[in-house]
Design an enzyme around this catalytic site. Structure first.
Site, PDB file in Angstrom:
ATOM      1  N   LYS A 262      31.292  37.117  13.368  1.00 10.55           N
ATOM      2  CA  LYS A 262      31.067  36.359  12.122  1.00 10.55           C
ATOM      3  C   LYS A 262      31.979  35.136  11.964  1.00 10.55           C
ATOM      4  O   LYS A 262      31.634  34.068  12.438  1.00 10.55           O
ATOM      5  CB  LYS A 262      31.151  37.302  10.922  1.00 10.55           C
ATOM      6  CG  LYS A 262      29.932  38.221  10.877  1.00 10.55           C
ATOM      7  CD  LYS A 262      29.800  39.024   9.616  1.00 10.55           C
ATOM      8  CE  LYS A 262      28.469  39.758   9.631  1.00 10.55           C
ATOM      9  NZ  LYS A 262      28.484  41.067   9.051  1.00 10.55           N
TER      10      LYS A 262
ATOM     11  N   TYR B 180      15.402  41.579   7.677  1.00 10.47           N
ATOM     12  CA  TYR B 180      15.601  42.304   6.418  1.00 10.47           C
ATOM     13  C   TYR B 180      14.672  41.824   5.311  1.00 10.47           C
ATOM     14  O   TYR B 180      15.096  41.639   4.177  1.00 10.47           O
ATOM     15  CB  TYR B 180      17.065  42.173   5.948  1.00 10.47           C
ATOM     16  CG  TYR B 180      17.990  43.107   6.668  1.00 10.47           C
ATOM     17  CD1 TYR B 180      17.803  44.481   6.587  1.00 10.47           C
ATOM     18  CD2 TYR B 180      19.053  42.628   7.422  1.00 10.47           C
ATOM     19  CE1 TYR B 180      18.643  45.356   7.256  1.00 10.47           C
ATOM     20  CE2 TYR B 180      19.900  43.499   8.094  1.00 10.47           C
ATOM     21  CZ  TYR B 180      19.675  44.863   8.004  1.00 10.47           C
ATOM     22  OH  TYR B 180      20.506  45.722   8.659  1.00 10.47           O
TER      23      TYR B 180
ATOM     24  N   ASP C   8      36.697  47.754  12.785  1.00  6.45           N
ATOM     25  CA  ASP C   8      35.592  46.802  12.780  1.00  6.45           C
ATOM     26  C   ASP C   8      35.913  45.725  11.745  1.00  6.45           C
ATOM     27  O   ASP C   8      35.690  45.909  10.557  1.00  6.45           O
ATOM     28  CB  ASP C   8      34.291  47.545  12.443  1.00  6.45           C
ATOM     29  CG  ASP C   8      33.097  46.602  12.290  1.00  6.45           C
ATOM     30  OD1 ASP C   8      33.294  45.371  12.370  1.00  6.45           O
ATOM     31  OD2 ASP C   8      31.983  47.112  12.080  1.00  6.45           O
TER      32      ASP C   8
ATOM     33  N   TYR D 218      29.178  50.460   7.518  1.00  6.70           N
ATOM     34  CA  TYR D 218      28.133  49.648   8.165  1.00  6.70           C
ATOM     35  C   TYR D 218      28.754  48.977   9.388  1.00  6.70           C
ATOM     36  O   TYR D 218      29.748  48.267   9.269  1.00  6.70           O
ATOM     37  CB  TYR D 218      27.567  48.584   7.221  1.00  6.70           C
ATOM     38  CG  TYR D 218      26.577  47.704   7.947  1.00  6.70           C
ATOM     39  CD1 TYR D 218      25.311  48.176   8.269  1.00  6.70           C
ATOM     40  CD2 TYR D 218      26.931  46.418   8.369  1.00  6.70           C
ATOM     41  CE1 TYR D 218      24.416  47.389   8.983  1.00  6.70           C
ATOM     42  CE2 TYR D 218      26.036  45.626   9.077  1.00  6.70           C
ATOM     43  CZ  TYR D 218      24.782  46.117   9.382  1.00  6.70           C
ATOM     44  OH  TYR D 218      23.900  45.339  10.103  1.00  6.70           O
TER      45      TYR D 218
HETATM   46  C1  LIG Z   1      27.790  42.196   9.908  1.00  6.05           C
HETATM   47  C2  LIG Z   1      28.581  43.327  10.404  1.00  6.05           C
HETATM   48  C3  LIG Z   1      28.328  43.879  11.666  1.00  6.05           C
HETATM   49  C4  LIG Z   1      27.175  43.438  12.525  1.00  6.05           C
HETATM   50  O1  LIG Z   1      27.287  42.127  12.923  1.00  6.05           O
HETATM   51  P1  LIG Z   1      25.964  41.341  13.453  1.00  6.05           P
HETATM   52  O2  LIG Z   1      26.503  40.060  13.954  1.00  6.05           O
HETATM   53  O3  LIG Z   1      25.086  41.188  12.259  1.00  6.05           O
HETATM   54  O4  LIG Z   1      25.363  42.173  14.504  1.00  6.05           O
HETATM   55  C5  LIG Z   1      29.154  44.876  12.115  1.00  6.05           C
HETATM   56  N1  LIG Z   1      30.168  45.340  11.349  1.00  6.05           N
HETATM   57  C6  LIG Z   1      30.442  44.840  10.139  1.00  6.05           C
HETATM   58  C7  LIG Z   1      31.593  45.364   9.369  1.00  6.05           C
HETATM   59  C8  LIG Z   1      29.649  43.823   9.614  1.00  6.05           C
HETATM   60  O5  LIG Z   1      29.886  43.353   8.385  1.00  6.05           O
END
Ligand SMILES: *Cc1c(COP(=O)(O)O)cnc(C)c1O
Length: 411
Positions: free
Chosen positions: A259, A7, A230, A135
């Site tokens: 994460k 990025y 998600d 996202y």
């Molecule tokens: C960061 C994020 C992703 C992608 O995760 P990566 O580990 O960067 O591939 C997917 N969904 C949400 C809601 C996110 O914040």
């Protein structure tokens, strides 16, 4: 060889700061500067950088096992993770599929939803329902489910079509009626709704009322649409509960985690499915054709176990409530524009047009950086999402720096 950073417009990029170490809520540079990690290093770090118990768990694991083929083997760390996670999830969510980042957790959920419905004979259910500011990651499937933005523009032809519904501006009955009518008209073509429950992160830290998430979930479920939550960002305490779906009061069919799963220490992701979805894959030729080289990495699992153990043994959610109050107090004290707070996240909205990576947001970034605050504005949205070991004073100081920089820019 040189490094190509994520990025980053490399043509005019500010050279990266050289890090020497990180501890707690702070990053230390080689030149001696100390920075408050205002965004938990891209929303990863939970308890703090280099949390001693996490580091020790990883160190211990390095003496036993790092990686095996997960199609043929299992190990104690993965089994322990499934047991620990079961303590936080409702029994309905009981099948863990491992991968290694948030985007793959989403890809896997989409493939599971699609394939399970195809295999159960619902052949027309081939698309997904998502929201305009969503996202879900950077791989092609996750990018397809994400909203149209500067992040996706260059890859338009690589994204498959989905139904992308407009955002709810408020709790307006018109929006709700429109959403219901849309689902009633299109449900036969929709495999799953994919949603960041309660808080859309990269779309600009947009908070959704729990009632709206509950209502749209119920409408979709009533029409045979699977629910993919998600929680790659919202999971592990960010919104004030362990998972955002607890605040919503709806258990999804598929849950995506990454994460904060390992406390931010090592890459790992999970797609958690219901037994009902899993059971659609139980015959020859119906298997899930998916698996990554690093599936079930034992070091990552050890980190995840140590992370969850801290949630189990300490009052982490109380710490997050303290941070939530600190955000509210500071945002009020400095009278920052359009403040909003949810769990460990506090955000404001700048009136000026300043898109992703624009000169304005670069300037704000640099001025905060030179005052010891690391943050990354999302366009006009300036937010803080610090590790949970941050203190109320850290939060107040950080918002104070933002206020100072903004008032300087105005004068
Ligand atoms: C960061 C994020 C992703 C992608 O995760 P990566 O580990 O960067 O591939 C997917 N969904 C949400 C809601 C996110 O914040």
């Amino acid at each position: 060889m040189k490094i190509w950073r994520p990025y980053t417009q490399m043509q005019d990029a500010i050279p990266p700061a050289r890090v020497s170490h990180a501890l707690g809520a702070h990053i230390f540079l080689q030149d001696g500067q100390r920075l408050f990690d205002g965004i938990s290093s891209w929303w990863l770090i939970t308890h703090g950088h280099c949390e001693p118990r996490l580091m020790e768990a990883i160190r211990r694991q390095t003496e036993r096992l790092e990686q095996v083929v997960f199609a043929n083997f299992v190990h104690q760390e993965a089994e322990e993770l499934s047991t620990r996670l079961a303590g936080f999830l409702p029994p309905r969510l009981n099948r863990l599929f491992f991968s290694d980042n948030g985007s793959t957790a989403v890809e896997v959920a989409m493939k599971m939803a699609y394939q399970s419905l195809q295999q159960s004979g619902k052949k027309r259910k081939r698309s997904f329902l998502t929201f305009a500011k969503a996202y879900h990651g950077d791989t092609c499937g996750a990018m397809s489910a994400s909203g149209d933005s500067a992040f996706t523009e260059a890859y338009t032809d690589l994204r498959f079509p989905v139904f992308r519904f407009r955002q709810p501006k408020d709790l307006s009955p018109e929006w709700r009626a429109e959403f219901r009518a849309f689902v009633e008209a299109k449900h036969e073509e929709i495999a799953a709704l994919i949603l960041e429950p309660l808080l859309q992160g990269a779309g600009g830290m947009i908070i959704w009322p729990a009632e709206i998430v509950r209502e749209i979930s119920e409408i979709c479920r009533a029409h045979g649409i699977l629910l993919i939550f998600d929680e790659v960002m919202t999971g592990f305490g960010r919104t004030g509960k362990m998972f955002a779906f607890e605040k919503v009061g709806v258990v999804p069919d598929l849950l995506c985690l990454s994460k904060g799963l390992t406390g931010g220490a090592l890459p790992l992701a999970l797609t958690v499915a219901t037994e009902e979805i899993f059971s659609q894959f139980l015959s020859p030729q119906k298997l899930l054709f998916h698996g990554h080289s690093f599936t079930g990495n034992a070091l990552s699992c050890a980190a995840a176990n140590a992370n969850l153990k801290i949630f189990q043994e300490e009052t982490v959610l109380e710490k997050i409530a303290v941070l939530e109050n600190a955000h509210r107090r500071a945002l009020e004290k400095f009278a920052l524009p359009n403040p909003r707070v949810l769990g460990s996240m506090g955000a404001i909205e700048l009136p000026e047009q300043s898109g992703y990576g624009s000169a304005k947001s670069q300037e704000l970034y640099q001025k905060c950086f030179s005052r010891g605050l690391f943050l990354r504005p999302l366009g006009n949205t300036v937010y803080l999402l610090p590790p949970y070991c941050a203190s109320s004073d850290d939060i107040e100081n950080a918002w104070g720096v933002v206020a100072e920089v903004l008032s300087e820019n105005r004068s």
